[in-house]
Design a protein around this motif. Sequence first.
Motif, PDB file in Angstrom:
ATOM      1  N   ILE B   7       0.868  -1.179   0.000  1.00 52.49           N
ATOM      2  CA  ILE B   7       0.000   0.000   0.000  1.00 52.49           C
ATOM      3  C   ILE B   7       0.899   1.221   0.000  1.00 52.49           C
ATOM      4  O   ILE B   7       1.730   1.382   0.903  1.00 52.49           O
ATOM      5  N   SER B   9       1.046   5.584  -0.649  1.00 57.48           N
ATOM      6  CA  SER B   9       0.374   6.839  -0.941  1.00 57.48           C
ATOM      7  C   SER B   9       1.401   7.728  -1.614  1.00 57.48           C
ATOM      8  O   SER B   9       2.574   7.392  -1.659  1.00 57.48           O
ATOM      9  N   TYR B  62      -7.024   3.877   6.050  1.00 57.76           N
ATOM     10  CA  TYR B  62      -8.054   4.699   5.452  1.00 57.76           C
ATOM     11  C   TYR B  62      -7.538   5.239   4.123  1.00 57.76           C
ATOM     12  O   TYR B  62      -6.429   5.753   4.057  1.00 57.76           O
ATOM     13  N   VAL B  63      -8.305   5.122   3.053  1.00 57.91           N
ATOM     14  CA  VAL B  63      -7.904   5.744   1.786  1.00 57.91           C
ATOM     15  C   VAL B  63      -9.015   6.684   1.325  1.00 57.91           C
ATOM     16  O   VAL B  63     -10.190   6.424   1.554  1.00 57.91           O
ATOM     17  N   SER B  64      -8.618   7.787   0.699  1.00 58.69           N
ATOM     18  CA  SER B  64      -9.647   8.704   0.201  1.00 58.69           C
ATOM     19  C   SER B  64      -9.744   8.586  -1.316  1.00 58.69           C
ATOM     20  O   SER B  64      -9.918   9.545  -2.022  1.00 58.69           O
ATOM     21  N   GLY B  66      -8.301   6.178  -4.966  1.00 68.21           N
ATOM     22  CA  GLY B  66      -7.047   5.683  -5.509  1.00 68.21           C
ATOM     23  C   GLY B  66      -7.278   4.550  -6.480  1.00 68.21           C
ATOM     24  O   GLY B  66      -8.350   4.447  -7.075  1.00 68.21           O
ATOM     25  N   ALA B  79      -2.870   4.640  -3.042  1.00 70.44           N
ATOM     26  CA  ALA B  79      -3.858   5.434  -2.335  1.00 70.44           C
ATOM     27  C   ALA B  79      -3.600   6.904  -2.567  1.00 70.44           C
ATOM     28  O   ALA B  79      -2.454   7.324  -2.681  1.00 70.44           O
ATOM     29  N   ASP B  80      -4.673   7.673  -2.650  1.00 75.65           N
ATOM     30  CA  ASP B  80      -4.483   9.110  -2.773  1.00 75.65           C
ATOM     31  C   ASP B  80      -3.945   9.670  -1.464  1.00 75.65           C
ATOM     32  O   ASP B  80      -2.991  10.406  -1.441  1.00 75.65           O
ATOM     33  N   THR B  81      -4.597   9.302  -0.364  1.00 76.23           N
ATOM     34  CA  THR B  81      -3.953   9.489   0.936  1.00 76.23           C
ATOM     35  C   THR B  81      -4.309   8.284   1.773  1.00 76.23           C
ATOM     36  O   THR B  81      -5.478   8.023   1.999  1.00 76.23           O
ATOM     37  N   ALA B  82      -3.328   7.557   2.197  1.00 77.76           N
ATOM     38  CA  ALA B  82      -3.579   6.437   3.081  1.00 77.76           C
ATOM     39  C   ALA B  82      -3.020   6.794   4.442  1.00 77.76           C
ATOM     40  O   ALA B  82      -1.833   6.950   4.616  1.00 77.76           O
TER      41      ALA B  82
END
Lengths: 287, 138
Positions: B7, B9, B62-64, B66, B79-82
């Motif tokens: 994973i 980011s 948590y991912v927002s 991706g 992930a865009d932000t993990a």
Amino acid sequence: MAVGKEIRTKIASIKNTQKITRAMEMVAASKMRKTKDRMQATRPYSKKISQIINHLSHANPEYKHPYMIEREVKRVGIIVISSDRGLCGGLNANLFRTILNQMQQWNSRNIEIDICTVGGKAANFFSNINANVIGQVAKLGDTPHQIDVIGVIKIMLDAYESGSIDQLHVINNEFVNTMTQKPMMTQLLPVVAGDLEEDLSGHWDYLYEPGAKEVLDHLLQRYVESIVYQGLVENNACEQAARMVAMKSASDNAGNIIKELQLVYNKARQAAITQEISEIVAGAAAV
Amino acid sequence: MTIHVDIVSAEQEVYSGLAEMLFAPAELGEVGIAPRHAPLITKLKPGEVRVKISDKESQEFYVSGGLLEVQPHVVTVLADTAIRAHDIDEAQALQAKARAEELLTDKSGKVDYARAQAQLAEAVMQLRTLERLRKRGS
């Protein structure tokens, strides 16, 4: 004593210069540590996304995205990433020399060139040589964000999609280690298939959810953005490293000059004293 | 049998290791990836990515949004932000949710609805992740 006044002022002025270069060296050293951290932090993402793109180019998709189709090359686009400021040794000069060589090769094959520049030095250089600059962004500071470079990327992607350019490259300095930085050119579009670590031979394709076009659009755009951004942070680390090295050698050179001047000054002083003594002795003997 | 999970980011590597299974919020619904899954690429919605390391142990991120790529032995989440699920500041999530709801109810027409909805979905998912974590903790 009136001896060597010019030499003394010269020494003082070189000492001042040395103070400045030494301060710049220390600033660059601390900035380099930070930019290097940033570069390493973003590396996993760009590495992984390159891997995925690589897998993708070995798949046998039903839907071929325009970014993956080779076209006859009539015009290329390059994104040049340089530093904003100078005083970093031959960093930018080396980069530009590599680009000029490449541009000559393209010119000899009648391929035209569009350029987008990132960083002030590249903007100056390419507008001076009257290259075809179609986009530029500068003054990104020491902590650039991905959002800063999206503009120039968009210009290039639109040009690629509309067919006005047939290849897209990005050129930046690669951070080998603190002492060595070398210019590196990467072809972004169309996507080139690299070597695979694992064996993926056979006829296979991904399942795409929701749809192939939508996913690939998203993925390929992210890919281009992340490679360009990675180039930018890497170039930043290069800039600080190059500046640190350049300023260190400048301080060392200043030290050498000071030493030489000091020697000349001491000799002149000694000669003056000797002369004075011999005059007094000669005067005493005469009496 | 295990599968390698990475994973990442944009800012850092978040998780790398072997796992029994991976659950992720794909755009067409939650997916569970077991070893030897067929190659798959899908977009992700804001939500929770759960890595089942063994029967007893699992980790949440948590991912927002991706992308998820599946190869038979490797799964990669871009992930865009993990953020690690434990790191989410609940107060901040609530605030963001309140702000988003405010935007939705404010029908003055100036608001960017798609964006507000995305913000709301994100905040709700963060809260849900936190609730689940808390239940497990108590």
